[in-house]
Write a protein that holds these residues in place. Structure first.
Motif, mmCIF file in Angstrom:
data_model
loop_
_atom_site.group_PDB
_atom_site.id
_atom_site.type_symbol
_atom_site.label_atom_id
_atom_site.label_comp_id
_atom_site.label_asym_id
_atom_site.label_seq_id
_atom_site.Cartn_x
_atom_site.Cartn_y
_atom_site.Cartn_z
ATOM 1 N N GLY A 21 -0.303 -13.524 4.281
ATOM 2 C CA GLY A 21 -0.919 -13.320 5.592
ATOM 3 C C GLY A 21 -2.376 -12.893 5.460
ATOM 4 N N CYS A 22 -2.652 -12.084 4.443
ATOM 5 C CA CYS A 22 -4.028 -11.590 4.251
ATOM 6 C C CYS A 22 -4.900 -12.635 3.554
ATOM 7 C CB CYS A 22 -4.024 -10.305 3.418
ATOM 8 S SG CYS A 22 -3.347 -8.891 4.269
ATOM 9 N N GLU A 69 -10.765 -10.255 -3.618
ATOM 10 C CA GLU A 69 -12.023 -9.500 -3.506
ATOM 11 C C GLU A 69 -11.728 -8.154 -2.866
ATOM 12 O OE1 GLU A 69 -14.697 -10.327 -4.842
ATOM 13 O OE2 GLU A 69 -14.211 -12.389 -5.364
ATOM 14 N N SER A 70 -12.765 -7.285 -2.889
ATOM 15 C CA SER A 70 -12.569 -5.944 -2.342
ATOM 16 C C SER A 70 -12.099 -5.973 -0.879
ATOM 17 C CB SER A 70 -13.862 -5.144 -2.466
ATOM 18 O OG SER A 70 -14.940 -5.887 -1.985
ATOM 19 N N LEU A 71 -12.625 -6.942 -0.112
ATOM 20 C CA LEU A 71 -12.257 -7.024 1.306
ATOM 21 C C LEU A 71 -10.776 -7.388 1.446
ATOM 22 C CD1 LEU A 71 -15.402 -8.986 2.486
ATOM 23 C CD2 LEU A 71 -14.887 -6.619 3.008
ATOM 24 N N ILE A 99 -8.480 -6.743 -0.750
ATOM 25 C CA ILE A 99 -7.678 -5.607 -1.216
ATOM 26 C C ILE A 99 -7.520 -4.566 -0.107
ATOM 27 C CG2 ILE A 99 -7.617 -3.671 -2.868
ATOM 28 C CD1 ILE A 99 -8.995 -5.637 -4.852
ATOM 29 N N VAL A 100 -8.619 -4.318 0.602
ATOM 30 C CA VAL A 100 -8.543 -3.323 1.684
ATOM 31 C C VAL A 100 -7.569 -3.783 2.769
ATOM 32 C CG1 VAL A 100 -9.869 -2.283 3.556
ATOM 33 C CG2 VAL A 100 -10.782 -2.280 1.256
ATOM 34 N N MET A 101 -7.612 -5.076 3.083
ATOM 35 C CA MET A 101 -6.681 -5.607 4.099
ATOM 36 C C MET A 101 -5.237 -5.471 3.617
ATOM 37 S SD MET A 101 -8.110 -8.980 5.965
ATOM 38 C CE MET A 101 -8.705 -9.841 4.547
ATOM 39 N N VAL A 149 -4.032 -3.403 1.337
ATOM 40 C CA VAL A 149 -3.655 -1.978 1.277
ATOM 41 C C VAL A 149 -3.288 -1.465 2.678
ATOM 42 C CG1 VAL A 149 -4.577 0.353 0.885
ATOM 43 C CG2 VAL A 149 -4.926 -1.411 -0.826
ATOM 44 N N GLY A 150 -4.082 -1.858 3.673
ATOM 45 C CA GLY A 150 -3.819 -1.446 5.059
ATOM 46 C C GLY A 150 -2.443 -1.918 5.516
ATOM 47 N N GLU A 151 -2.135 -3.169 5.215
ATOM 48 C CA GLU A 151 -0.859 -3.746 5.631
ATOM 49 C C GLU A 151 0.316 -3.100 4.893
ATOM 50 O OE1 GLU A 151 -0.472 -6.571 8.055
ATOM 51 O OE2 GLU A 151 -2.252 -5.374 8.445
ATOM 52 N N ILE A 178 -1.779 4.554 -0.218
ATOM 53 C CA ILE A 178 -2.408 3.994 -1.419
ATOM 54 C C ILE A 178 -3.831 4.534 -1.460
ATOM 55 C CG2 ILE A 178 -3.112 1.869 -2.605
ATOM 56 C CD1 ILE A 178 -0.811 0.449 -1.156
ATOM 57 N N VAL A 218 -7.673 5.447 -3.496
ATOM 58 C CA VAL A 218 -8.680 4.741 -4.301
ATOM 59 C C VAL A 218 -8.253 4.722 -5.778
ATOM 60 C CG1 VAL A 218 -11.125 4.707 -4.961
ATOM 61 C CG2 VAL A 218 -10.476 5.470 -2.696
ATOM 62 N N ASP A 219 -7.608 5.810 -6.221
ATOM 63 C CA ASP A 219 -7.187 5.889 -7.630
ATOM 64 C C ASP A 219 -6.163 4.821 -7.992
ATOM 65 O OD1 ASP A 219 -8.790 8.053 -7.494
ATOM 66 O OD2 ASP A 219 -7.218 9.556 -7.675
ATOM 67 N N LEU A 274 -6.289 1.782 -6.997
ATOM 68 C CA LEU A 274 -6.901 0.438 -6.974
ATOM 69 C C LEU A 274 -7.352 0.006 -8.366
ATOM 70 C CD1 LEU A 274 -9.069 0.577 -3.728
ATOM 71 C CD2 LEU A 274 -6.701 -0.072 -3.989
#
Lengths: 76, 515
Positions: free
Chosen positions: A10-11, A30-32, A34-36, A38-40, A49, A51-52, A54
């Motif tokens: 989905g991401c 990419e970082s973007l 990963i953030v999506m 992690v949020g999901e 989750i 920063v450590d 990641l």
């Protein structure tokens, strides 16, 4: 695992999460992304989750992400 | 001491002789002596600032690396929690103090000017601070070190002199890259054996760096400087050409300097972080920022983007977005806002002035829009995959990205926001020249054009090799001796002509030297 694959696809549609084992090392995620992701994951499994967490080892494959989620669920 | 001059080459030679003549165990100390000498030659006062930062962050890192005391029967989870709180209580003020030094020295003047303008009178006298060489770079580097030490990524360096070497390693002091302790320190302290391959690679890279700087960047500098100074009387077309050539100048200046200094570092067997990966071949703005000033981008990602995007406050924003937006859009809200903040920080990092903040907003807005557009773009690419339209799409991506980057440079190289907007206005209204005597030939005679064309041709050829995954230096070294001789001769002739054929040639400081 199925839920995780669903979130990942989905991401980042178009990535073969079932077979890819170097999502970070090969720059597929990419970082973007990963953030999506992690949020999901945080939302779906009620985990935190940080920063450590990641690291490439935790995000290189769907299986590694699955293991991370399980580890964090146990810690909760 | 200018790193472009002959004195720097002499300095390198003397340092290398001492380095390889010294016993392996104390080679790091030779590097420290060389680095301290290099820095002090650039100013004693600046050296004191550097020393203060090194001492302060050294002491803070020792406190951060201290193991927590455990009371009898204390629960490990509670020890961890207590230690986390303790580290936060040290890290937060340490980072605030570290960045405050940068803030005051770099932005103090801008802040005072803004306040005075708002009040309408000179309420606060304008401070005049010296800006120590490479301050942005070493403040970012030491801050990353403190954060990593607090996280326990590596133990703090106990030897203050060894730590000082990590902070002031001279090839990184002019314009970065922002090195990481875990990647650099081991190489600095180990004492490299004499390896001719390192010397050869280092020297070739230095020559390429000087070629970029002297034959392209400094050759374009007078024309670009004229356009940005006399923009009110230059035609729209000339302004556009000036902004486009500024992109080339900046790339050759910045990456040329990095090549020169990474090459110098390699003479001692020390490989620093790479800072560029053919940025003008990027197919999107996100791709560009992954290839341009990589060490700053990585720093921003690890120490600003992730901590912001994964913070509890941002988790609340995501939850709010999920309630009020479609699931597909909601999950992009947090990355969009965090990206915008990061690029605003990149703009501020460029230097004081509203034009730099506008530069950050320009990039941040387009990067965020790119994230929103990403699913549509992915669908289009999937449909076109393998078809003939994929190649034009790639070319379109490169052109579009470069146009966005060129527009951004209207801001980043202007001295005010008004200037940037006036230049953009003149470009897009196709304004005619206000100076009938002005001619491009004054800057680009046949001789200069040929020299630039040869240097740029070589640059594009080497970049294309790298893009294909071929190491140009390795490939060069495999060639017959006469091919190597011919290529080196062409490079040296261009450099020598670039410097000596122009009687007005003045070596220009690196653009990011005083950032």
């Amino acid at each position: 695992m199925e839920k995780i694959l669903e979130i990942l696809e989905g991401c980042c549609p178009g990535v073969d999460f079932e077979t890819e084992t170097a999502l970070i090392d090969n720059g597929i995620l990419e970082s973007l992304d990963i953030v999506m992701i992690v949020g999901e994951l945080s939302d779906e499994f009620g985990i935190e989750i940080t920063v450590d967490d990641l690291t490439a080892e935790n995000f290189n494959s769907a299986e590694a992400i699955f293991n991370l989620v399980n580890k964090l669920k146990e810690e909760e | 001491m200018s790193v472009n001059g002959a004195y720097f080459l002499l300095f390198l030679l003397i340092s290398a002789v001492f380095y390889y003549a010294a016993p392996k165990k104390i080679r790091w100390f030779v590097l420290l002596c060389a680095s301290v000498t290099f820095y002090l030659l650039n100013g004693i006062k600046a050296g004191l600032y550097l020393l203060a930062t090194a001492l302060f962050t050294y002491l803070a890192s020792l406190l951060l690396g201290k193991k927590p005391s455990v009371a009898d029967g204390e629960d490990p989870a509670s020890v961890k929690k207590r230690d986390k709180r303790r580290k936060r209580a040290i890290l937060a003020p340490a980072l605030i103090i570290n960045f405050s030094v940068l803030g005051v020295l770099k932005y103090g003047g801008f802040f005072v000017t803004t306040v005075n303008t708002l009040i309408g009178r000179t309420a606060i006298p304008l401070p005049s601070f010296i800006l120590p060489l490479g301050i942005s770079f070493y403040i970012f580097q030491t801050s990353a070190y403190l954060i990593d030490t607090a996280k326990g990524k590596y133990p703090p360096e106990k030897n203050p002199l060894k730590y000082l070497l990590f902070v002031c390693w001279f090839p990184q002091m002019v314009q970065g890259p922002i090195n990481r302790f875990d990647l650099l320190s081991g190489q600095l302290y180990a004492g490299s054996p004499l390896d001719w391959e390192n010397i050869r690679t280092g020297l070739l890279r230095m020559i390429f760096g000087i070629l970029k700087k002297a034959a392209v960047a400094d050759a374009l500098a007078p024309f670009v400087a004229d356009v940005y100074s006399n923009y009110q009387s230059r035609s729209g077309g000339v302004i556009l050409l000036g902004a486009a050539l500024y992109c080339l100048q900046l790339y050759c200046d910045f990456s040329g300097g990095i090549d020169l200094l990474c090459g110098a570092s390699q003479l001692f067997g020390i490989k620093m972080s790479e800072n560029f990966r053919q940025p003008y071949f990027s197919t999107s703005l996100a791709d560009f920022w992954r290839r341009w000033h990589i060490s700053l981008g990585e720093w921003m990602k690890d120490y600003l983007f992730y901590p912001i995007a994964l913070s509890k406050r941002f988790a609340k924003i995501t939850k709010f977005a999920k309630k009020h937006m479609s699931p597909g859009s909601a999950k992009r809200v947090t990355p969009c806002i965090a990206t915008f903040i990061v690029f605003l920080a990149v703009g501020i990092w460029q230097g004081p002035g509203w034009q730099n903040i506008a530069y950050g907003i320009w990039n941040g807005t387009l990067m965020s829009l790119g994230l929103i557009w990403a699913p549509v773009g992915a669908r289009i690419r999937k449909r076109l995959n393998g078809r003939t339209a994929a190649v034009p799409l790639l070319i379109w991506g490169i052109i579009r990205t470069n146009v966005i980057v060129v527009i951004g440079r209207y801001f980043s190289n202007s001295s005010s926001l008004t200037q940037a907007f006036t230049m953009l206005g003149r470009t897009f209204s196709f304004a005619p020249s206000g100076d009938p005597k002005y001619t491009l030939a004054a800057y680009f005679d046949t001789f200069m054009t040929v020299r630039l064309a040869v240097a740029c041709g070589l640059l594009i050829f080497i970049s294309a090799l790298k893009e294909k995954g071929i190491d140009p230096i390795e490939s060069f070294c495999r060639k017959k001796w006469y091919v190597q001789f011919a290529v080196l001769s062409v490079c040296l002739v261009i450099i020598v002509i670039g410097i000596y054929a122009n009687s007005n040639y003045v070596p220009i400081s690196y653009v990011y030297e005083n950032v």
